[in-house]
Design a protein around this motif. Structure first.
Motif, PDB file in Angstrom:
ATOM      1  N   LEU A  46       0.826  -1.216   0.000  1.00  0.00           N
ATOM      2  CA  LEU A  46       0.000   0.000   0.000  1.00  0.00           C
ATOM      3  C   LEU A  46       0.857   1.261   0.000  1.00  0.00           C
ATOM      4  N   LYS A  47       1.982   1.214   0.719  1.00  0.00           N
ATOM      5  CA  LYS A  47       2.897   2.356   0.726  1.00  0.00           C
ATOM      6  C   LYS A  47       3.421   2.597  -0.682  1.00  0.00           C
ATOM      7  N   GLU A  48       3.838   1.536  -1.361  1.00  0.00           N
ATOM      8  CA  GLU A  48       4.338   1.658  -2.733  1.00  0.00           C
ATOM      9  C   GLU A  48       3.241   2.132  -3.683  1.00  0.00           C
ATOM     10  N   ALA A  49       1.983   1.827  -3.369  1.00  0.00           N
ATOM     11  CA  ALA A  49       0.850   2.254  -4.199  1.00  0.00           C
ATOM     12  C   ALA A  49       0.407   3.676  -3.862  1.00  0.00           C
ATOM     13  N   ASP A  50       1.183   4.342  -2.999  1.00  0.00           N
ATOM     14  CA  ASP A  50       0.933   5.740  -2.636  1.00  0.00           C
ATOM     15  C   ASP A  50      -0.369   5.918  -1.852  1.00  0.00           C
ATOM     16  N   ILE A  51      -0.645   4.968  -0.964  1.00  0.00           N
ATOM     17  CA  ILE A  51      -1.777   5.089  -0.047  1.00  0.00           C
ATOM     18  C   ILE A  51      -1.262   5.775   1.212  1.00  0.00           C
ATOM     19  N   ASN A  52      -1.975   6.771   1.680  1.00  0.00           N
ATOM     20  CA  ASN A  52      -1.582   7.564   2.843  1.00  0.00           C
ATOM     21  C   ASN A  52      -1.244   6.693   4.052  1.00  0.00           C
ATOM     22  N   GLY A  53      -0.133   6.998   4.716  1.00  0.00           N
ATOM     23  CA  GLY A  53       0.339   6.235   5.867  1.00  0.00           C
ATOM     24  C   GLY A  53      -0.664   6.123   6.993  1.00  0.00           C
ATOM     25  N   PHE A  54      -1.456   7.146   7.203  1.00  0.00           N
ATOM     26  CA  PHE A  54      -2.418   7.162   8.297  1.00  0.00           C
ATOM     27  C   PHE A  54      -3.439   6.031   8.190  1.00  0.00           C
ATOM     28  N   ILE A  55      -3.817   5.671   6.971  1.00  0.00           N
ATOM     29  CA  ILE A  55      -4.894   4.689   6.810  1.00  0.00           C
ATOM     30  C   ILE A  55      -4.417   3.319   6.320  1.00  0.00           C
ATOM     31  N   ARG A  56      -3.112   3.163   6.078  1.00  0.00           N
ATOM     32  CA  ARG A  56      -2.608   1.888   5.540  1.00  0.00           C
ATOM     33  C   ARG A  56      -2.989   0.690   6.396  1.00  0.00           C
ATOM     34  N   GLY A  57      -2.855   0.802   7.715  1.00  0.00           N
ATOM     35  CA  GLY A  57      -3.174  -0.316   8.608  1.00  0.00           C
ATOM     36  C   GLY A  57      -4.634  -0.730   8.500  1.00  0.00           C
ATOM     37  N   ARG A  58      -5.516   0.256   8.475  1.00  0.00           N
ATOM     38  CA  ARG A  58      -6.949  -0.047   8.359  1.00  0.00           C
ATOM     39  C   ARG A  58      -7.285  -0.669   7.015  1.00  0.00           C
ATOM     40  N   ILE A  59      -6.674  -0.145   5.970  1.00  0.00           N
ATOM     41  CA  ILE A  59      -6.940  -0.676   4.631  1.00  0.00           C
ATOM     42  C   ILE A  59      -6.397  -2.090   4.499  1.00  0.00           C
ATOM     43  N   SER A  60      -5.204  -2.348   5.038  1.00  0.00           N
ATOM     44  CA  SER A  60      -4.642  -3.696   4.938  1.00  0.00           C
ATOM     45  C   SER A  60      -5.529  -4.694   5.672  1.00  0.00           C
ATOM     46  N   SER A  61      -6.057  -4.317   6.818  1.00  0.00           N
ATOM     47  CA  SER A  61      -6.981  -5.202   7.548  1.00  0.00           C
ATOM     48  C   SER A  61      -8.238  -5.475   6.731  1.00  0.00           C
ATOM     49  N   LYS A  62      -8.757  -4.438   6.073  1.00  0.00           N
ATOM     50  CA  LYS A  62      -9.965  -4.588   5.255  1.00  0.00           C
ATOM     51  C   LYS A  62      -9.694  -5.467   4.035  1.00  0.00           C
ATOM     52  N   LEU A  63      -8.533  -5.306   3.410  1.00  0.00           N
ATOM     53  CA  LEU A  63      -8.189  -6.149   2.261  1.00  0.00           C
ATOM     54  C   LEU A  63      -8.093  -7.613   2.682  1.00  0.00           C
ATOM     55  N   ILE A  64      -7.480  -7.865   3.827  1.00  0.00           N
ATOM     56  CA  ILE A  64      -7.401  -9.241   4.330  1.00  0.00           C
ATOM     57  C   ILE A  64      -8.806  -9.767   4.598  1.00  0.00           C
ATOM     58  N   GLU A  65      -9.621  -8.965   5.238  1.00  0.00           N
ATOM     59  CA  GLU A  65     -11.003  -9.374   5.526  1.00  0.00           C
ATOM     60  C   GLU A  65     -11.759  -9.713   4.239  1.00  0.00           C
ATOM     61  N   ASP A  66     -11.568  -8.914   3.206  1.00  0.00           N
ATOM     62  CA  ASP A  66     -12.301  -9.097   1.948  1.00  0.00           C
ATOM     63  C   ASP A  66     -11.775 -10.248   1.094  1.00  0.00           C
ATOM     64  N   TYR A  67     -10.469 -10.491   1.113  1.00  0.00           N
ATOM     65  CA  TYR A  67      -9.882 -11.431   0.156  1.00  0.00           C
ATOM     66  C   TYR A  67      -9.303 -12.709   0.764  1.00  0.00           C
TER      67      TYR A  67
END
Length: 92
Positions: A46-67
């Motif tokens: 997500l960092k390499e994809a230029d996703i803001n650092g503040f929300i990376r942890g939440r997004i990674s958890s959601k991606l794991i939950e979804d996939y």
């Protein structure tokens, strides 16, 4: 917060612009070589994809939950490929 579509689009751009294949991208982010992406490895993606650092942890958890289809809290190659195929289909 960014929409799911925006996040997936940024991931697709990263993969298509910097890697020859989705397999190359998966292998690059699979730092320990266990053929699974941990939450930390997804955060780096997500960092390499230029996703803001503040929300990376939440997004990674959601991606794991979804996939994460087998419930091990990791994204294996098959799950990654499924997610990538979904991203590719949505961009058409």
């Amino acid at each position: 917060m960014l929409s799911k579509e925006t996040i997936l689009n940024k991931i697709q751009i990263l993969i298509t612009n910097h890697f020859s294949t989705p397999e190359d991208a998966f292998s690059f982010f699979d730092k320990d070589g266990d053929r699974k992406l941990s939450k930390d490895e997804i955060v780096k993606l997500l960092k390499e994809a230029d996703i803001n650092g503040f929300i990376r942890g939440r997004i990674s958890s959601k991606l794991i939950e979804d996939y994460d289809k087998n419930g091990d809290q990791l994204i294996n190659w098959e799950e990654f490929k499924s997610a990538y195929d979904e991203i590719s289909d949505e961009s058409k």
